[in-house]
Design a protein around this motif. Structure first.
Motif, PDB file in Angstrom:
ATOM      1  N   ALA A   1       0.807  -1.217   0.000  1.00 41.38           N
ATOM      2  CA  ALA A   1       0.000   0.000   0.000  1.00 41.38           C
ATOM      3  C   ALA A   1       0.842   1.269   0.000  1.00 41.38           C
ATOM      4  CB  ALA A   1      -0.944  -0.006   1.205  1.00 41.38           C
ATOM      5  N   GLU A   2       2.141   1.146   0.296  1.00 41.44           N
ATOM      6  CA  GLU A   2       3.019   2.297   0.201  1.00 41.44           C
ATOM      7  C   GLU A   2       3.317   2.662  -1.249  1.00 41.44           C
ATOM      8  OE1 GLU A   2       6.477   1.385   2.428  1.00 41.44           O
ATOM      9  OE2 GLU A   2       5.473   1.434   4.392  1.00 41.44           O
ATOM     10  N   LEU A   3       3.044   1.726  -2.168  1.00 41.17           N
ATOM     11  CA  LEU A   3       3.345   1.927  -3.587  1.00 41.17           C
ATOM     12  C   LEU A   3       2.097   2.110  -4.431  1.00 41.17           C
ATOM     13  CD1 LEU A   3       6.063  -0.867  -3.921  1.00 41.17           C
ATOM     14  CD2 LEU A   3       6.429   1.570  -3.508  1.00 41.17           C
ATOM     15  N   VAL A   4       1.046   1.345  -4.141  1.00 39.38           N
ATOM     16  CA  VAL A   4      -0.186   1.398  -4.931  1.00 39.38           C
ATOM     17  C   VAL A   4      -1.379   1.318  -3.990  1.00 39.38           C
ATOM     18  CG1 VAL A   4       0.844   0.339  -6.989  1.00 39.38           C
ATOM     19  CG2 VAL A   4      -0.211  -1.118  -5.241  1.00 39.38           C
TER      20      VAL A   4
ATOM     21  N   GLY B   1      -3.711   2.160   8.510  1.00 46.05           N
ATOM     22  CA  GLY B   1      -3.149   3.497   8.555  1.00 46.05           C
ATOM     23  C   GLY B   1      -2.635   3.994   7.216  1.00 46.05           C
ATOM     24  N   CYS B   2      -2.704   3.172   6.204  1.00 46.14           N
ATOM     25  CA  CYS B   2      -2.225   3.547   4.867  1.00 46.14           C
ATOM     26  C   CYS B   2      -3.349   4.230   4.094  1.00 46.14           C
ATOM     27  CB  CYS B   2      -1.745   2.317   4.101  1.00 46.14           C
ATOM     28  SG  CYS B   2      -0.373   1.442   4.901  1.00 46.14           S
ATOM     29  N   GLY B   3      -3.036   5.334   3.477  1.00 46.51           N
ATOM     30  CA  GLY B   3      -4.048   6.100   2.766  1.00 46.51           C
ATOM     31  C   GLY B   3      -4.655   5.388   1.579  1.00 46.51           C
ATOM     32  N   GLY B   4      -3.925   4.436   0.993  1.00 46.31           N
ATOM     33  CA  GLY B   4      -4.420   3.762  -0.199  1.00 46.31           C
ATOM     34  C   GLY B   4      -5.189   2.490   0.066  1.00 46.31           C
ATOM     35  N   PHE B   5      -5.528   2.225   1.337  1.00 43.65           N
ATOM     36  CA  PHE B   5      -6.200   0.973   1.675  1.00 43.65           C
ATOM     37  C   PHE B   5      -7.712   1.161   1.776  1.00 43.65           C
ATOM     38  CE2 PHE B   5      -7.965  -1.387   5.425  1.00 43.65           C
ATOM     39  CZ  PHE B   5      -8.185  -2.588   4.749  1.00 43.65           C
TER      40      PHE B   5
END
Length: 224
Positions: A26-29, A60-64
Motif C-alpha cells: 500500500a506504500e506503492l499502490v 493506517g495507509c491512505g491507499g487501503f
C-alpha cells in the motif's frame, strides 16, 4: 486471504502476515481487500467488508480500502465489477462444462451473457434475502468482470452485442497458493492483459491467451 480450516492462533498469525505484506504494498499502490469464502466476514452473499481493525498497519495507509463481495468500482474511467469466485464455483456444480482450467471462465462469461452475477442464488448459493431490487443484476456492463480464487488464470475478451469495438474483459484470477501469478490489466485498453508469474515467465495476452492489438477501447489514458 485465509485458507479453509484455519482456526484460533493460525488465523491471528495469518492475518498478521497479511497485514505486513499489504502494508508494504500500500506504500506503492492503492490496495482494496475483498473477503472470500473463508475470510472473517458473513458467509452469505453479498459479503460485508472485513473490519479495518483486523489490519493494524494497513489501516493506517491512505491507499487501503476494505470492500465488500461483490464489488464495483471506477478506475480512472474504467468500470470494474467482480467477486471472490463463489458464484462461479457454485454454477460449475450445477451445469455440465468440460472439467478443465477454462471451465470457470466459461461460467463467468455465461453470467455476463445473462447479466447476473450469481444465477444460482439463493437456490444453491447462500445469499441474503432482499425485497425489491436484486443486487446481483448487472445493470451497467463493465469494462472488466473478474472472479477470484480459481486454480489457474484465464481471460477472454467478450464482445458487446452493440456495433463497435466495445466489450468486456472477463478474467478468472488464480488463488495465489494454487498459481503464483498476478493479472495486470491496462486501464487505457482493457483488451491488453498481462499474466505475470513468479517463476520469471511473463505472458502477455488480450483474450483466450492470444494477443489482440490495434483495437483500442475508449477509456482514459492510465495504466495499472
Amino acid at each position: 486471504l485465509l485458507a479453509a480450516g484455519l482456526t484460533g492462533v493460525d488465523v491471528r498469525a495469518t492475518l498478521c502476515g497479511v497485514d505486513e505484506v499489504f502494508a508494504e504494498l500500500a506504500e506503492l499502490v492503492s490496495v482494496d481487500i475483498m473477503p472470500g469464502r473463508d475470510d472473517p466476514s458473513n458467509l452469505s452473499l453479498p459479503q460485508m467488508p472485513m473490519h479495518p481493525g483486523l489490519f493494524r498497519r494497513l489501516r493506517g495507509c491512505g491507499g487501503f480500502t476494505s470492500v465488500g463481495n461483490p464489488a464495483q468500482f471506477n478506475l480512472d474511467g474504467l468500470q470494474v465489477l467482480g467477486h471472490s469466485g463463489q458464484p462461479v464455483d457454485d454454477l460449475l456444480r450445477c451445469v455440465r462444462l468440460p472439467s478443465d482450467d477454462k471451465a470457470p471462465l466459461e461460467a463467468l462469461c455465461t453470467c455476463l451473457d445473462g447479466l447476473h452475477l450469481a444465477p444460482t442464488a439463493p437456490d444453491t448459493l447462500v445469499s441474503q434475502t432482499f425485497q425489491g431490487a436484486d443486487p446481483f443484476i448487472i445493470d451497467d456492463v463493465p469494462h472488466v468482470l473478474f472472479s477470484g480464487g480459481h486454480g489457474r488464470a484465464s481471460f477472454r475478451w467478450h464482445r458487446s452485442s452493440d456495433p463497435g469495438p466495445g466489450g468486456t474483459q472477463c478474467i478468472c484470477v488464480p488463488a495465489f497458493h494454487r498459481q503464483q501469478a498476478i493479472v495486470l490489466v491496462s486501464l487505457c485498453n482493457p483488451r491488453e492483459v498481462t499474466l505475470e508469474t513468479f517463476d520469471g515467465v511473463e505472458t502477455a495476452a488480450a483474450g483466450d491467451n492470444q494477443t489482440l492489438a490495434g483495437q483500442p477501447v475508449d477509456v482514459p489514458s492510465a495504466q495499472l
